[in-house]
Enzyme design. Structure first.
Site, mmCIF file in Angstrom:
data_model
loop_
_atom_site.group_PDB
_atom_site.id
_atom_site.type_symbol
_atom_site.label_atom_id
_atom_site.label_comp_id
_atom_site.label_asym_id
_atom_site.label_seq_id
_atom_site.Cartn_x
_atom_site.Cartn_y
_atom_site.Cartn_z
ATOM 1 N N HIS A 363 0.835 -1.202 0.000
ATOM 2 C CA HIS A 363 0.000 0.000 0.000
ATOM 3 C C HIS A 363 0.868 1.251 0.000
ATOM 4 O O HIS A 363 0.592 2.220 -0.709
ATOM 5 C CB HIS A 363 -0.911 0.009 1.235
ATOM 6 C CG HIS A 363 -2.061 -0.939 1.113
ATOM 7 N ND1 HIS A 363 -2.933 -1.194 2.145
ATOM 8 C CD2 HIS A 363 -2.492 -1.692 0.071
ATOM 9 C CE1 HIS A 363 -3.841 -2.058 1.733
ATOM 10 N NE2 HIS A 363 -3.592 -2.379 0.485
ATOM 11 N N GLU A 604 3.947 -13.574 -22.372
ATOM 12 C CA GLU A 604 4.663 -13.360 -21.110
ATOM 13 C C GLU A 604 5.603 -14.501 -20.755
ATOM 14 O O GLU A 604 6.487 -14.352 -19.919
ATOM 15 C CB GLU A 604 3.664 -13.194 -19.957
ATOM 16 C CG GLU A 604 2.719 -12.037 -20.098
ATOM 17 C CD GLU A 604 1.705 -12.004 -18.977
ATOM 18 O OE1 GLU A 604 1.950 -11.307 -17.980
ATOM 19 O OE2 GLU A 604 0.669 -12.703 -19.101
ATOM 20 N N ASP A 628 7.039 -9.685 -16.976
ATOM 21 C CA ASP A 628 7.037 -11.128 -16.760
ATOM 22 C C ASP A 628 7.880 -11.856 -17.793
ATOM 23 O O ASP A 628 8.549 -12.842 -17.469
ATOM 24 C CB ASP A 628 5.605 -11.670 -16.775
ATOM 25 C CG ASP A 628 5.002 -11.722 -15.379
ATOM 26 O OD1 ASP A 628 5.777 -11.866 -14.414
ATOM 27 O OD2 ASP A 628 3.777 -11.610 -15.245
ATOM 28 N N CYS A 675 3.644 -3.653 -22.965
ATOM 29 C CA CYS A 675 3.413 -2.890 -21.735
ATOM 30 C C CYS A 675 4.434 -3.335 -20.690
ATOM 31 O O CYS A 675 4.984 -4.428 -20.766
ATOM 32 C CB CYS A 675 1.996 -3.114 -21.210
ATOM 33 S SG CYS A 675 1.559 -4.832 -20.933
#
Length: 757
Positions: A363, A604, A628, A675
């Site tokens: 977080h 990936e 990845d 990406c």
């Protein structure tokens, strides 16, 4: 030997400084191995010589005086070979060197082990014995183990400055580097402020009480105090964070609700347990369960529970934390940073953060990226508790921490930080300009999104669409699977915000370092396990419901694209396409008029690279997940700081794979995008453009930088640069060539700050 080793390690870790630690090691190792001599030689970086720094058995007056170069003596030989040296009669070896002041002519046998930390030889640990003998394998292994332990001690001493004054000239090592995980990009120079937990739940004992109502009242008062703290912190951050990002504080407030953690504590108190003991029991149980699940997301939730527990305990003990003094340019350092710690720093003081625990999914890392605060997570080797008040440089882009930085390095980073600020201000004018090369080659720049707040940032920076919407984010912030109606509303919001631009929604991608608190996945090797499409194909009810929500959300907009993650073969793709067709038929039968959206597959895993043509024939577009793909090609966990330096998307194998994917996808007439971190690197983006990628998708923060770079160069120059780097054999050579080429063209403004220094 194991018990002895454990005792030595404990004693060394408790030593107040390096000098004491060295003394303990030479004494205890000498005793444990029954030898006559144990000595430590440390490398003096200024002279480049190995200096005798501690000994038991040799003349102690030789400490700090006897030294040898790497090409001198047996100690030098151990350092250059970087492996143990075991000699039955040392004086017969051609590299043996005699020092009269040590008295070592009396000793025949020699066993030396190098002290290595992060590939750097820091010294040599030596034992000697009068009798001629060969030390056995067990003794050699023991010394190697002690050397590894000593390496960590020395590195910590460098970081805290306690090694200074031990060198022959009293100067010692000034700068030490530690690696963590990139949490939020950017560099910062400042002073470490170590924040320790306000209270220790682990030491709270059980205690029976008779006045249960009094304990309940005490606990309720603590609850209200912590609730007030959370609301106040959220309000204080209102000017720096968007509403959606401040919603992370709602997670804390939910845990304080009577139906959650607070309610469980009340139940335990009603059994006759005092409030502090009840709190410890409930919090420890939750933390233990989360941590045993061995899952990245759940580990972060354990951090939240632990932080709430400590804050409640602080009020229960009426032991308010002593007010911290925040220096200018504070770099917040803690074993486990929390969003609340971030919010307590006065406005204008915080320039960076370092957390020993946590990952890029924490977080606090999410908030740091949103607020533009350079952050390093997962700095497991950092002696954080001893850094208070020490100067630091942190590089959040590379996950690097430099302790005790020298004046020259600080000046270099200061220039880079200021240039970065000026550049960011100057890039704002690019928003309405097209991303095209000087000879007119257009390449759309898309963004990766997850939080609703990403939408505004993307639009402010001129994004031309969404290349990756992470649908798992809404799943991760809920306490249960979101319903079809809830998902529909979330997806509709994204599609409307970008309409008529395309929005590529990836189907639920959990597993690996992403999991759901209500759907735990326990695996020894999660990255090679049940994740991505493998999970949703095994649970078609989840996949169908999500796909139905996506399709319904696109009614009247028709800017949806569906992307399938972690595909490793045609059979998985066939199953997924069948389910999408089924969901579309169901939605149409229910009266929702939507057309079938374009469906794409993510490349990936290496298997998909070699089946790109077969996969491309079955879908409408191809998208490469560079993070990845790099991780799997190089067998490197990108969230592991111990191997972080091996993770490099400029590795020749990665470039070869990307070029193959583009070629094969285009051979089947399919557009291909990419990406991930690589797409957001301005220098790497030039190579991707030259390879023929049809679009790049990245973090919104990096979009203006990539656009600026593309607009400065011709497609021909980019192709020539690609041809040049494809002939190189290492990522280091490729990166160096990229940087030198950009400098020669006057385009080095956007080179990563760490590369510039």
């Amino acid at each position: 030997m194991l018990g002895t080793l454990r005792k030595i390690v404990q004693e060394v870790n408790a030593a107040p400084d390096l000098k004491a630690a060295l003394g303990i090691i030479v004494l205890r190792v000498k005793e444990a191995m029954g030898s006559q001599v144990c000595s430590v030689y440390l490398l003096d970086p200024e002279s480049g010589r190995f200096v005798l720094m501690a000994t038991e058995g040799l003349n102690k007056r030789a400490i700090g005086k006897v030294s040898m170069a790497p090409d001198e003596g047996l100690v030098g030989l151990v350092s250059t070979r970087e492996e143990p040296l075991n000699l039955e009669h040392a004086s017969e070896h051609p590299r043996y060197r005699y020092f009269a002041e040590t008295g070592e002519e009396r000793y025949a046998s020699f066993l030396g082990a190098p002290i290595i930390h992060h590939r750097r030889v820091m010294g040599v640990l030596v034992i000697q014995q009068k009798e001629r003998r060969q030390f056995d394998e067990g003794e050699e292994a023991f010394l190697v183990t002690m050397s590894a332990q000593l390496a960590g001690v020395i590195a910590h001493a460098e970081a805290t400055g306690s090694i200074r004054g031990l060198g022959r000239e009293g100067k010692g090592i000034q700068e030490t580097r530690f690696l963590g995980i990139a949490g939020a990009p950017g560099a910062a120079i400042g002073t470490a402020l170590v924040v320790l937990p306000p209270a220790d739940l682990d030491v709270v004992p059980d205690k029976s009480v008779e006045n249960i109502e009094a304990e309940l009242a005490l606990f309720e008062a603590a609850l209200e105090a912590v609730r007030a703290d959370m609301r106040a912190l959220s309000k204080r951050l209102a000017g720096q964070m968007r509403k959606e990002e401040r919603a992370l504080f709602d997670v804390y407030l939910m845990m304080l609700d009577e139906s959650a953690l607070a309610g469980e504590v009340v139940k335990v108190i009603r059994t006759g347990q005092w409030a502090q003991g009840a709190l410890r029991r409930v919090v420890s149980g939750h933390v233990r369960r989360f941590e045993l699940m061995d899952d990245a997301y759940l580990r972060e939730r354990a951090s939240d529970v632990r932080d709430i527990g400590r804050r409640l305990l602080g009020y229960l003990q009426q032991a308010h934390q002593q007010a911290l003094t925040y220096p200018d340019n504070t770099i917040l350092v803690s074993e486990e940073l929390t969003p609340a710690m971030l919010g307590e720093v006065p406005d204008g003081k915080l320039v960076g953060m370092v957390s020993v625990l946590g990952s890029s999914n924490s977080h606090v890392a999410i908030l740091a990226r949103a607020m533009g605060i350079p952050t390093v997570m997962g700095a497991v080797d950092l002696p954080y508790s001893k850094l208070d008040g020490i100067g630091l440089i942190i590089d959040g882009s590379r996950g690097e921490i430099i302790t005790n930085p020298g004046k020259v390095l600080c000046e270099k980073y200061a220039v880079v930080i200021e240039q970065d600020r000026e550049l960011s201000r100057g890039l704002d004018v690019l928003r309405e300009l097209p991303c095209e090369t000087t000879d007119g080659l257009r390449i759309p720049l898309w963004v990766n999104t997850g939080l609703l707040a990403d939408v505004v940032r993307a639009q402010e920076r001129g994004a031309e669409g969404v290349g990756l919407y992470r649908t798992e984010v809404p799943f991760m912030i809920k306490e249960r699977f979101p319903s079809e109606k809830e998902q529909l509303a979330i997806y509709r919001e994204q599609l409307q915000a970008f309409h008529p631009l395309p929005v590529t929604m990836r189907s639920l991608d959990i597993g690996g370092d992403k999991s759901l608190p209500y759907f735990p996945i326990q695996e020894e090797n999660p990255f090679l396990g049940w994740r991505g499409i493998r999970v949703t194909l095994d649970h078609p009810e989840i996949f169908l419901l999500q796909t139905r929500a996506m399709l319904k959300s696109s009614e009247g907009l028709n800017n949806l694209r569906i992307l399938l993650p972690m595909i490793s073969g045609t059979r998985e793709l066939e199953e997924a396409l069948h389910l999408i067709q089924r969901a579309w038929n169901e939605v149409r039968d229910e009266g929702t008029d939507v057309r079938m959206p374009p469906v794409g597959v993510m490349i990936e895993v290496p298997a998909a690279v070699y089946q790109t043509r077969e996969l491309a024939r079955m879908v409408d577009f191809i998208s490469v997940g560079s993070n990845d793909l790099t991780q799997y090609l190089l067998a490197v966990d990108r969230n592991n700081p111990r191997v972080a330096d091996l993770y490099d998307y400029l590795h020749p194998a990665v470039l070869e794979a990307l070029l193959r994917v583009v070629t094969d996808a285009h051979a089947e007439g399919r557009p291909v995008s990419i990406c991930g971190e690589m797409a957001g690197d301005p220098a790497a983006a030039l190579l991707l453009l030259a390879m023929g990628f049809d679009s790049l998708s990245m973090n919104a923060t990096n979009l203006p930088r990539v656009k600026w770079m593309v607009r400065q160069i011709s497609s021909q120059v980019a192709r020539e640069l690609l041809d040049k780097v494809m002939q190189l054999e290492s990522p280091q050579a490729i990166r160096s060539t990229l940087q030198e080429t950009l400098r020669s063209l006057g385009l080095d403004r956007l080179i990563n700050p760490s590369a510039a220094v």
